[in-house]
Scaffold this active site. Structure first.
Site, short mmCIF file in Angstrom:
data_model
loop_
_atom_site.label_atom_id
_atom_site.label_comp_id
_atom_site.label_asym_id
_atom_site.label_seq_id
_atom_site.Cartn_x
_atom_site.Cartn_y
_atom_site.Cartn_z
N GLY A 31 38.08 36.35 39.05
CA GLY A 31 39.24 35.88 38.29
C GLY A 31 39.83 34.58 38.81
CG HIS A 37 35.30 31.29 37.18
ND1 HIS A 37 36.48 30.87 37.74
CD2 HIS A 37 34.71 32.08 38.12
CE1 HIS A 37 36.61 31.38 38.95
NE2 HIS A 37 35.56 32.11 39.21
CB SER A 185 37.08 26.95 44.96
OG SER A 185 37.50 28.12 45.65
P1 AMP Z 1 34.30 33.91 42.13
O1 AMP Z 1 35.29 34.26 41.07
O2 AMP Z 1 34.77 32.88 43.08
O3 AMP Z 1 33.69 35.12 42.78
O4 AMP Z 1 33.09 33.21 41.35
C1 AMP Z 1 32.45 33.83 40.27
C2 AMP Z 1 31.21 33.02 39.91
O5 AMP Z 1 31.61 31.70 39.54
C3 AMP Z 1 30.25 32.89 41.09
O6 AMP Z 1 28.92 33.00 40.61
C4 AMP Z 1 30.54 31.50 41.59
O7 AMP Z 1 29.46 30.88 42.24
C5 AMP Z 1 30.86 30.78 40.29
N1 AMP Z 1 31.63 29.56 40.56
C6 AMP Z 1 32.81 29.48 41.26
N2 AMP Z 1 33.20 28.19 41.37
C7 AMP Z 1 32.25 27.44 40.74
C8 AMP Z 1 32.08 26.05 40.51
N3 AMP Z 1 32.94 25.14 40.97
N4 AMP Z 1 30.99 25.65 39.84
C9 AMP Z 1 30.08 26.55 39.36
N5 AMP Z 1 30.19 27.88 39.55
C10 AMP Z 1 31.25 28.33 40.22
#
Ligand code: AMP
Length: 280
Positions: A31, A37, A185
């Site tokens: 989230g 995302h 992020s």
């Molecule tokens: P998270 O919510 O941080 O667990 O991320 C969920 C998914 O989104 C994971 O597969 C991450 O690698 C991807 N993700 C997060 N930030 C980025 C970004 N800046 N670029 C591409 N994918 C991302």
């Protein structure tokens, strides 16, 4: 878009959709959705009949002194992002439905999880593999989308799918960056304005490293340059700088043609990871 909380309910719906011959794409997230995302969601919507997104802050992938409690949870905003991007099902499970009091089965990668982020976060990838395997069993997708931003996670999930015979295609998606170069992020919200500017130094040193690699510089020299540059970022502390084979994250030699330069740096109190894949 339908919001679902109960694993059994989602499982039943997916079973029915599969009987109708529908393809399911899955985007697991924690989230606080941003354009990184969204890039995964868009790809899934394009490639599948049905897209399922999960938003779940998984407690077992956080260490005891990490940010589980304070991790951002803007759920209303996330629902809107999913609606706006044509998600079919948003899965919002609770801790109680995923980890009942007898929960005792974990999935552990015995190789790649021990290096890089695994050194300072020794139980992190066990938590990630366990939740992703559970979610795969609930969503039963044909394809699942992971960002290359979390490069080590991507490699470990691919390995898990191969080792445990999940019939799922893992689709790696490029890193989405802010205009300044920093990788998007959910944790960037912890950075002050000043720290956000300082953090751009990470991307700059990765770009420099890529250039040196393409010019044929030796691995050790490249690592040293990245280190020197990262040390110049004010108010920061390097966790690791690694240059590894981009296919399997094993050690590299100067003859390797496919590498990933991966870094973890603390800017202020915020631990940021980033990487760049370089191919000759
Ligand atoms: P998270 O919510 O941080 O667990 O991320 C969920 C998914 O989104 C994971 O597969 C991450 O690698 C991807 N993700 C997060 N930030 C980025 C970004 N800046 N670029 C591409 N994918 C991302």
């Amino acid at each position: 878009m339908k919001v679902i909380n109960k694993p059994e309910e989602l499982q039943k719906i997916i079973e029915e959709l599969k009987k109708e011959g529908k393809n399911v794409g899955f985007v697991p997230t924690m989230g606080a959705l941003h354009l990184g995302h969204v890039s995964l969601i868009k790809k899934s919507v394009l490639q599948n009949d049905i897209t399922v997104v999960s938003v779940y802050v998984n407690p077992i992938q956080f260490g005891p002194n990490e940010d589980y409690e304070k991790y951002p949870r803007p759920i209303e905003k996330d629902i809107k992002v999913c609606q706006d991007n044509k998600v079919d099902f948003l899965f919002l499970p609770t801790n109680e439905t995923l980890y009942n009091k007898n929960f005792s089965t974990y999935i552990y990668n015995n190789n790649v999880s021990k290096i890089m982020c695994g050194i300072t976060r020794p139980t992190h990838f066990q938590g990630v593999c366990t939740i992703v395997a559970k979610l795969f069993n609930i969503v039963m997708p044909q394809r699942a989308y992971f960002g290359l931003k979390d490069y080590q996670q991507y490699i470990i999930i691919k390995q898990m799918v191969e080792d445990l015979n999940f019939n799922i295609e893992i689709v790696g998606c490029p890193i989405v960056r802010e205009e300044s170069g920093i990788a998007m992020s959910s944790r960037n919200t912890y950075l002050s304005k000043e720290e956000k500017v300082q953090a751009t130094g990470i991307y700059k040193s990765l770009c420099l490293a890529k250039q040196l690699f393409c010019e044929g510089k030796e691995i050790e020299d490249i690592k040293q340059v990245v280190e020197e540059n990262s040390l110049k970022i004010p108010n920061s502390k390097i966790d690791y700088i690694e240059i590894r084979n981009s296919k399997n994250l094993q050690e590299v030699t100067d003859l390797d043609k496919n590498i990933v330069i991966a870094v973890a740096v603390k800017v202020g109190n915020v631990r940021l990871i980033d990487n760049m894949v370089c191919e000759k």
